[in-house]
Scaffold this active site. Structure first.
Site: not given
Ligand code: NAI
Length: 328
Positions: A159, A187
């Site tokens: 952000d 966030h």
């Molecule tokens: P994604 O869905 O591509 O990958 C998430 C991965 O986490 C998946 O491979 C899944 O199998 C794994 N996962 C789920 N539960 C798990 C657990 N208990 N232990 C280990 N791995 C686990 O999602 P992406 O795009 O990589 O985003 C990840 C997170 O980051 C989402 O929650 C998203 O909302 C968040 N995010 C946060 C931002 C921020 O600025 N704080 C910005 C963009 C995304």
């Protein structure tokens, strides 16, 4: 030569990590003379995909990549780690209530907090990127009583970077001219990007902009809703920029912030600026010797006060919900 720093990363087969892991292995987190070991956690059904990611990491022959550990058990994967980047989380499904989202994520971040408590190295630092990041970090913190609270942060650096980029475009200046940007609060869409304390080429940003309507109706909503705009355009949520911000936050926390500037970090509130305690909220922070401090003494005008209070109220509500669920 330096001994490797062990970095745990969760959600390692996901989108963000497809950028994050390669940049960390190439030395962009801790510098080009610091070997790293990657401790990669995934859920069981994603371990196969993770194998493919590890094959690609191998195929880069990164000189600084000492070792890779993979698995689905945080008690094993977090063994001896110095840093933990908690990226994997349960996304919000269609029609899902916020309470359910918090509950599902509690099922991830409570056991991960406990596993860090029991197995991580003494100098462990934890950064939560997975959403809802601030409250997930609070849950992990509460489940790790032996780790000092200030070692748990959440990511609002994306952000922060978005706000810098939008302001630079508006004023037609390079991003490097912009200092002392602040994101306050959660966030989420209630976050408050503050340009009243921001400087552009040494001058006050709000005075340079001199356009309250742009600030209220364009700048703030554009920054706060940028995640949704990217999903709309790309069909997928921001990933490379989220990985970049995760590296920015952890690197600055480890190596320090530059003189004359600060960054936005979501950290456990100590009551500064009237922000409720026992939440993890975004503040302007500087870092030296590996320890952050919340910048003190900034002026908060009525407009800012109202925006900060609204975002903090949302974090208090999330905290109360996870407390009722017995997660903290
Ligand atoms: P994604 O869905 O591509 O990958 C998430 C991965 O986490 C998946 O491979 C899944 O199998 C794994 N996962 C789920 N539960 C798990 C657990 N208990 N232990 C280990 N791995 C686990 O999602 P992406 O795009 O990589 O985003 C990840 C997170 O980051 C989402 O929650 C998203 O909302 C968040 N995010 C946060 C931002 C921020 O600025 N704080 C910005 C963009 C995304």
């Amino acid at each position: 030569t330096k001994s490797p720093v062990k970095v745990a990363i969760t959600g390692a087969a996901g989108q963000i990590c497809y950028s994050l892991l390669f940049r960390i292995a190439s030395g962009e987190l801790l510098g080009k003379d610091q070997p790293v070991a990657l401790h990669l956690l995934e859920i069981t059904p994603a371990l196969k995909a993770l194998e493919g990611v590890v094959m690609e990491l191998d195929d880069c022959a990164f000189p600084l990549l000492d070792n890779i550990v993979t698995g689905d058990d945080p008690n094993k994967v977090f063994d001896g780690v110095n840093m933990a980047l908690l990226v994997g989380a349960k996304p919000r499904g269609k029609g899902m209530e916020r309470g359910d989202l918090l509950k599902d994520n509690g099922g991830i971040f409570a056991p991960q907090g406990k596993a860090l408590n029991d197995h991580a190295a003494d100098d462990i630092r934890v950064l939560v990127t997975g959403n809802p990041a601030n409250t997930n970090a609070l849950i992990a913190m509460h489940n790790a009583p032996d780790i000092p609270n200030e070692r748990f942060n959440a990511l609002t650096r994306l952000d922060h970077n978005r706000a810098i980029s939008q302001l630079a475009a508006k004023l037609d200046v390079p991003v490097t001219d912009i200092k002392k940007m602040t994101i306050w609060g959660n966030h989420s869409a209630t976050q408050y990007p503050d340009i009243f304390n921001c400087e552009v080429g040494g001058k006050n940003a709000a005075e340079l902009v001199n356009d309250q309507a742009w600030l209220a109706d364009t700048f703030i909503p554009t920054v706060a809703k940028r995640g949704a705009a990217i999903i709309e355009a790309r069909g997928l949520s921001s990933a490379a920029s989220a990985a970049n911000a995760t590296i920015d936050h952890m690197r600055d926390w480890a190596l320090g912030t530059p003189d004359g500037d600060w960054v936005s970090m979501s950290v456990p509130s100590d009551g500064s600026y009237g922000v409720a305690e026992d939440i993890i909220s975004s503040f302007p922070c500087t870092v030296s010797n590996g320890e952050y401090s919340i910048v003190q003494g900034l002026e908060i005008n009525d407009f800012s006060r109202q925006k900060i209070d609204a975002s903090v109220a949302e974090l208090v509500e999330e905290r109360d919900t996870v407390a009722e669920l017995g997660l903290i």
